[in-house]
Design an enzyme around this catalytic site. Structure first.
Site, PDB file in Angstrom:
ATOM      1  N   HIS A  32       0.868  -1.189   0.000  1.00 46.86           N
ATOM      2  CA  HIS A  32       0.000   0.000   0.000  1.00 46.86           C
ATOM      3  C   HIS A  32       0.898   1.231   0.000  1.00 46.86           C
ATOM      4  O   HIS A  32       2.128   1.116  -0.114  1.00 46.86           O
ATOM      5  CB  HIS A  32      -0.937  -0.037   1.214  1.00 46.86           C
ATOM      6  CG  HIS A  32      -0.237  -0.300   2.521  1.00 46.86           C
ATOM      7  ND1 HIS A  32       0.642   0.618   3.096  1.00 46.86           N
ATOM      8  CD2 HIS A  32      -0.228  -1.383   3.355  1.00 46.86           C
ATOM      9  CE1 HIS A  32       1.115   0.122   4.226  1.00 46.86           C
ATOM     10  NE2 HIS A  32       0.620  -1.100   4.401  1.00 46.86           N
ATOM     11  N   GLY A  34       1.922   3.119   2.312  1.00 48.70           N
ATOM     12  CA  GLY A  34       2.970   3.119   3.340  1.00 48.70           C
ATOM     13  C   GLY A  34       4.246   2.505   2.775  1.00 48.70           C
ATOM     14  O   GLY A  34       5.352   3.042   2.937  1.00 48.70           O
ATOM     15  N   HIS A  35       4.079   1.375   2.081  1.00 43.74           N
ATOM     16  CA  HIS A  35       5.242   0.717   1.472  1.00 43.74           C
ATOM     17  C   HIS A  35       5.828   1.561   0.345  1.00 43.74           C
ATOM     18  O   HIS A  35       7.041   1.714   0.232  1.00 43.74           O
ATOM     19  CB  HIS A  35       4.841  -0.650   0.895  1.00 43.74           C
ATOM     20  CG  HIS A  35       4.322  -1.625   1.912  1.00 43.74           C
ATOM     21  ND1 HIS A  35       3.014  -2.048   1.943  1.00 43.74           N
ATOM     22  CD2 HIS A  35       4.923  -2.282   2.927  1.00 43.74           C
ATOM     23  CE1 HIS A  35       2.828  -2.910   2.919  1.00 43.74           C
ATOM     24  NE2 HIS A  35       3.975  -3.071   3.549  1.00 43.74           N
ATOM     25  N   SER A 183      -2.070  -0.008   6.707  1.00 45.72           N
ATOM     26  CA  SER A 183      -1.563  -1.314   7.134  1.00 45.72           C
ATOM     27  C   SER A 183      -2.163  -2.372   6.227  1.00 45.72           C
ATOM     28  O   SER A 183      -3.330  -2.246   5.807  1.00 45.72           O
ATOM     29  CB  SER A 183      -2.000  -1.585   8.583  1.00 45.72           C
ATOM     30  OG  SER A 183      -1.839  -2.952   8.889  1.00 45.72           O
ATOM     31  N   SER A 184      -1.391  -3.397   5.938  1.00 44.14           N
ATOM     32  CA  SER A 184      -1.946  -4.505   5.144  1.00 44.14           C
ATOM     33  C   SER A 184      -3.142  -5.113   5.868  1.00 44.14           C
ATOM     34  O   SER A 184      -4.050  -5.648   5.242  1.00 44.14           O
ATOM     35  CB  SER A 184      -0.873  -5.577   4.913  1.00 44.14           C
ATOM     36  OG  SER A 184       0.265  -4.996   4.322  1.00 44.14           O
TER      37      SER A 184
END
Ligand code: AMP
Length: 281
Positions: A32, A34-35, A183-184
């Site tokens: 996502h 964040g990554h 978050s995943s």
């Protein structure tokens, strides 16, 4: 973009890209923003970037979500491609843990509180897999998110203690509109749970703002934040810690020094973590 599945393929990739800085972004996939924010930090370093995607069984407890952890390899490969990643490392368990394992990296007191307290063995699993990734890939830099602040601190310490010649870079927490940390595991939330989960960031922001206003007793801040925002959420842990050693701070907060308000929360059966770094003026 190369898709590497074996250690030999990684070594061949290394040999062909010997001179460039090599930036590793380790992940468990279900990528996502964040990554991708970490990938953007990596890209700014102007080297080659390698993203690892591996759901590491060593860091899951027996009652945790290893089997159900979201996996979306095809989408993840496309996301990495569009972020300018040079290679993805996608090992399976046979590549990472063939045969019987005798050796692990053991984490010291940084794991006594926060997630370490309720997830025994979790951080030993994290450091062991990250040390293996560092040895396999030999990056010059590695980027970790401050969303997992304890993990970031533990990896930084491991690199220092074990003399890995790798620079560790921290990336800010990326949030959805409304403030929920990406978050995943957010995929597990129903619409109603997602709405309820917004209160986690509200509680953290409340603590940070009240502390800045001079309200500086940790117990009062935490209990007020719980009463105001977290009545519908089960708390695993929630406290204010010294951001250097991750120990709970004295209840009358010190006027100087970095603090981190951090917690883990169950929204329905989904465990979410979040934190905010702050200082008292
Ligand atoms: P994971 O795939 O959850 O193991 O996360 C891989 C890396 O992405 C870790 O360094 C995380 O801290 C980081 N990360 C996950 N979510 C976020 C986020 N919302 N903002 C910034 N970094 C994140």
């Amino acid at each position: 973009m190369e898709v590497l599945r074996t250690i030999k393929e990684v070594r061949d990739f290394k040999r062909a890209n010997r001179d460039a800085p090599l930036v590793l972004v380790p992940t468990m996939g279900a990528l996502h923003e964040g990554h991708t924010s970490l990938m953007k930090i990596g890209k700014a370093l102007k080297g080659k970037m390698i993203v690892s995607i591996y759901v590491n069984p060593l860091q899951f407890g027996p009652d945790e979500d290893l089997d159900n952890y979201p996996r979306q390899q095809k989408e993840d490969i496309e996301i990495c491609r569009s972020e300018g990643v040079a290679a993805i490392f996608l090992p399976d368990d046979e590549v990472m843990y063939p045969g019987e394992r005798f050796t692990a990296v053991r984490v010291g007191s940084l794991q006594d509180h926060l997630c370490g307290a309720g997830r025994p063995g979790h951080f030993d699993g994290v450091t062991t897999v990250v040390a293996k990734l560092f040895n396999i890939i030999e990056p010059t830099h590695a980027v970790f998110g401050l969303k997992d602040f304890q993990q970031y601190m533990i990896i930084k310490k491991m690199v220092k203690d074990l003399d890995f010649p790798i620079e560790i870079i921290g990336g800010d927490i990326i949030r959805e509109a409304g403030g929920l940390a990406m978050s995943s595991r957010n995929k597990y939330l129903s619409p109603e749970e997602r709405e309820r989960a917004l209160n986690i960031n509200r509680a953290l922001t409340y603590i940070m703002e009240r502390a800045a206003d001079g309200k500086s007793n940790a117990d009062t801040l935490i209990s007020d934040a719980i009463a105001k925002y977290l009545s519908g959420i089960k708390i695993d842990y929630f406290d204010i810690y010294d951001s250097k050693n991750l120990k709970p701070v004295p209840r009358d907060l010190p006027p100087k020094g970095g603090l981190v308000a951090a917690g883990a929360f169950f929204v329905g059966s989904t465990r979410l973590i979040d934190n905010t770094l702050f200082t008292i003026r």
